[in-house]
Design a protein around this motif. Sequence first.
Motif, PDB file in Angstrom:
ATOM      1  N   GLY A 129       0.827  -1.204   0.000  1.00 29.31           N
ATOM      2  CA  GLY A 129       0.000   0.000   0.000  1.00 29.31           C
ATOM      3  C   GLY A 129       0.858   1.249   0.000  1.00 29.31           C
ATOM      4  N   ARG A 130       1.940   1.213   0.804  1.00 28.75           N
ATOM      5  CA  ARG A 130       2.842   2.372   0.851  1.00 28.75           C
ATOM      6  C   ARG A 130       3.490   2.604  -0.505  1.00 28.75           C
ATOM      7  NH1 ARG A 130       3.964   0.900   5.971  1.00 28.75           N
ATOM      8  NH2 ARG A 130       5.686  -0.455   5.387  1.00 28.75           N
ATOM      9  N   ARG A 131       3.917   1.512  -1.158  1.00 27.50           N
ATOM     10  CA  ARG A 131       4.544   1.636  -2.486  1.00 27.50           C
ATOM     11  C   ARG A 131       3.569   2.242  -3.487  1.00 27.50           C
ATOM     12  NH1 ARG A 131       6.799  -3.573  -2.027  1.00 27.50           N
ATOM     13  NH2 ARG A 131       5.301  -4.358  -3.533  1.00 27.50           N
ATOM     14  N   ARG A 132       2.312   1.789  -3.396  1.00 22.77           N
ATOM     15  CA  ARG A 132       1.274   2.259  -4.307  1.00 22.77           C
ATOM     16  C   ARG A 132       1.063   3.772  -4.132  1.00 22.77           C
ATOM     17  NH1 ARG A 132      -2.676  -0.572  -7.154  1.00 22.77           N
ATOM     18  NH2 ARG A 132      -1.641  -2.506  -6.616  1.00 22.77           N
ATOM     19  N   VAL A 133       0.960   4.181  -2.868  1.00 26.89           N
ATOM     20  CA  VAL A 133       0.754   5.603  -2.582  1.00 26.89           C
ATOM     21  C   VAL A 133       1.975   6.405  -3.056  1.00 26.89           C
ATOM     22  CG1 VAL A 133       0.532   7.295  -0.708  1.00 26.89           C
ATOM     23  CG2 VAL A 133      -0.891   5.248  -0.710  1.00 26.89           C
ATOM     24  N   GLU A 134       3.169   5.863  -2.810  1.00 28.01           N
ATOM     25  CA  GLU A 134       4.401   6.546  -3.242  1.00 28.01           C
ATOM     26  C   GLU A 134       4.446   6.726  -4.759  1.00 28.01           C
ATOM     27  OE1 GLU A 134       7.212   5.016   0.349  1.00 28.01           O
ATOM     28  OE2 GLU A 134       7.842   4.499  -1.692  1.00 28.01           O
ATOM     29  N   ARG A 135       3.993   5.678  -5.457  1.00 29.56           N
ATOM     30  CA  ARG A 135       3.981   5.736  -6.918  1.00 29.56           C
ATOM     31  C   ARG A 135       3.074   6.879  -7.386  1.00 29.56           C
ATOM     32  NH1 ARG A 135       0.760   3.974 -10.728  1.00 29.56           N
ATOM     33  NH2 ARG A 135       1.718   3.963 -12.782  1.00 29.56           N
ATOM     34  N   HIS A 136       1.918   6.995  -6.738  1.00 27.60           N
ATOM     35  CA  HIS A 136       1.001   8.079  -7.096  1.00 27.60           C
ATOM     36  C   HIS A 136       1.584   9.449  -6.757  1.00 27.60           C
ATOM     37  CE1 HIS A 136      -2.742   6.193  -8.533  1.00 27.60           C
ATOM     38  NE2 HIS A 136      -2.224   5.118  -7.979  1.00 27.60           N
ATOM     39  N   TRP A 137       2.307   9.533  -5.632  1.00 27.14           N
ATOM     40  CA  TRP A 137       2.982  10.789  -5.273  1.00 27.14           C
ATOM     41  C   TRP A 137       3.962  11.178  -6.367  1.00 27.14           C
ATOM     42  CZ3 TRP A 137       2.372  14.565  -1.835  1.00 27.14           C
ATOM     43  CH2 TRP A 137       1.600  14.326  -0.685  1.00 27.14           C
ATOM     44  N   ARG A 138       4.746  10.182  -6.817  1.00 21.83           N
ATOM     45  CA  ARG A 138       5.752  10.448  -7.856  1.00 21.83           C
ATOM     46  C   ARG A 138       5.091  10.938  -9.142  1.00 21.83           C
ATOM     47  NH1 ARG A 138       8.164   5.730  -6.456  1.00 21.83           N
ATOM     48  NH2 ARG A 138       7.418   4.661  -8.314  1.00 21.83           N
ATOM     49  N   LEU A 139       3.976  10.264  -9.500  1.00 14.51           N
ATOM     50  CA  LEU A 139       3.267  10.650 -10.726  1.00 14.51           C
ATOM     51  C   LEU A 139       2.761  12.094 -10.640  1.00 14.51           C
ATOM     52  CD1 LEU A 139       1.018   7.593 -11.734  1.00 14.51           C
ATOM     53  CD2 LEU A 139       2.815   8.625 -13.110  1.00 14.51           C
ATOM     54  N   ARG A 140       2.339  12.499  -9.450  1.00 11.38           N
ATOM     55  CA  ARG A 140       1.751  13.832  -9.286  1.00 11.38           C
ATOM     56  C   ARG A 140       2.791  14.917  -9.064  1.00 11.38           C
ATOM     57  NH1 ARG A 140      -1.437  11.371  -5.641  1.00 11.38           N
ATOM     58  NH2 ARG A 140      -0.697  12.586  -3.893  1.00 11.38           N
ATOM     59  N   ALA A 141       4.005  14.492  -8.668  1.00 15.68           N
ATOM     60  CA  ALA A 141       5.030  15.468  -8.276  1.00 15.68           C
ATOM     61  C   ALA A 141       5.241  16.510  -9.375  1.00 15.68           C
ATOM     62  CB  ALA A 141       6.336  14.754  -7.975  1.00 15.68           C
ATOM     63  N   GLY A 142       5.308  17.757  -8.978  1.00 18.23           N
ATOM     64  CA  GLY A 142       5.597  18.830  -9.926  1.00 18.23           C
ATOM     65  C   GLY A 142       4.404  19.261 -10.759  1.00 18.23           C
ATOM     66  N   LYS A 143       3.246  18.643 -10.534  1.00 15.60           N
ATOM     67  CA  LYS A 143       2.076  19.028 -11.326  1.00 15.60           C
ATOM     68  C   LYS A 143       1.228  20.085 -10.601  1.00 15.60           C
ATOM     69  CE  LYS A 143       1.651  14.719 -13.971  1.00 15.60           C
ATOM     70  NZ  LYS A 143       0.887  13.477 -14.147  1.00 15.60           N
ATOM     71  N   GLY A 144       1.616  20.418  -9.386  1.00 15.89           N
ATOM     72  CA  GLY A 144       0.951  21.515  -8.683  1.00 15.89           C
ATOM     73  C   GLY A 144      -0.255  21.137  -7.849  1.00 15.89           C
ATOM     74  N   PHE A 145      -0.376  19.875  -7.480  1.00 15.37           N
ATOM     75  CA  PHE A 145      -1.517  19.451  -6.659  1.00 15.37           C
ATOM     76  C   PHE A 145      -1.276  19.739  -5.179  1.00 15.37           C
ATOM     77  CE2 PHE A 145      -2.247  16.602 -10.283  1.00 15.37           C
ATOM     78  CZ  PHE A 145      -3.623  16.674 -10.405  1.00 15.37           C
ATOM     79  N   GLU A 146      -2.326  20.214  -4.509  1.00 10.05           N
ATOM     80  CA  GLU A 146      -2.309  20.263  -3.054  1.00 10.05           C
ATOM     81  C   GLU A 146      -3.092  19.034  -2.579  1.00 10.05           C
ATOM     82  OE1 GLU A 146      -3.348  24.168  -1.530  1.00 10.05           O
ATOM     83  OE2 GLU A 146      -4.111  23.205   0.292  1.00 10.05           O
ATOM     84  N   THR A 147      -2.436  18.178  -1.805  1.00 11.18           N
ATOM     85  CA  THR A 147      -3.049  16.885  -1.469  1.00 11.18           C
ATOM     86  C   THR A 147      -3.796  16.922  -0.141  1.00 11.18           C
ATOM     87  OG1 THR A 147      -1.350  15.706  -2.709  1.00 11.18           O
ATOM     88  CG2 THR A 147      -2.573  14.428  -1.088  1.00 11.18           C
TER      89      THR A 147
END
Lengths: 180, 130
Positions: free
Chosen positions: A45-63
């Motif tokens: 689950g942590r890896r999955r969430v991390e992968r999504h963080w990486r995908l979103r990084a630099g795109k300007g999302f406030e999570t």
Amino acid sequence: MLILVTGGSGSGKSEYAENTAVRLAKEEDLPLYYIAAMKPCGEEGRRRVERHWRLRAGKGFETRERYVDLKGLALPKRGVVLLECLSNLTANEMFEPEGAGDRTVEGVLAGVRSLAEKTAHLVVVTNDIFSDGMTYDEVTTLYQERLGRINRELAGAFDQVTEVVCGIPIQLKVKGSSVI
Amino acid sequence: MILVIGGAFQGKKEYVKKQFALAEEDFADGAVCGEEELYWARAVLHFHEYVRRCLETGESPEELTALTDRLIRENPDVILLCNELGSGVVPVDAFDRSWRETTGRLCCRLAGEAVRVCRVVCGIGTVIKG
């Protein structure tokens, strides 16, 4: 604009949804929010969430992490919201102690509707968990039925419904068209 | 490269045979073939089964990504047939979860590079790219 994005596991639906939300925010210079409904459980689950963080990084999302009760969520400004995803949200409402339990369908729908009212554009990611032909236990079947109902209700109300297959968006419903 | 996807038993192979005038012997079978066959076969069946076999022998998703890239490079005219696996309830078994996600991600990569992507449902092919 209300957009529902569906697809199977590993279909590329998240990336499509992110790019769509980013484009809408850029076009109108709006703030961009990401609502994460997935509770990271264990290493996978942590890896999955991390992968999504990486995908979103630099795109300007406030999570914002929000596992249940979307209705009670306040956002600082009217902007573009990406909600990911309904399969997690539905499971949380059904199975978490603070969830809506028997009123899961109503809870999820009310939450999404309240988000829709508070945002300029809403992109919602859901999941196709319906086509493996397996018969599951009663609880899993009820979960499938509830998510199926939520998907149908939202698809009827939303402006656009997109299925992503191998990263390719297939428009099932576009603004201005009606589905039966 | 052309990617043909769809659920199990939807007629992907028959579709490919008709569309591209291929015969039985033109297909390598991902369920049994060796890696080298991937690089010269005109068409590869059951690519998802090839992925499963690699994961079973301990190959990582990253190694499979590299293999996929090599396949695109060395056999640019290949027709790849792969089942769609992702549209079910999340499997209880960790290996099954990894297999279906890896196959999905590889298909996204292949579709990105493919000149054409066809999806076959009930024997009917729809071109969804190209």
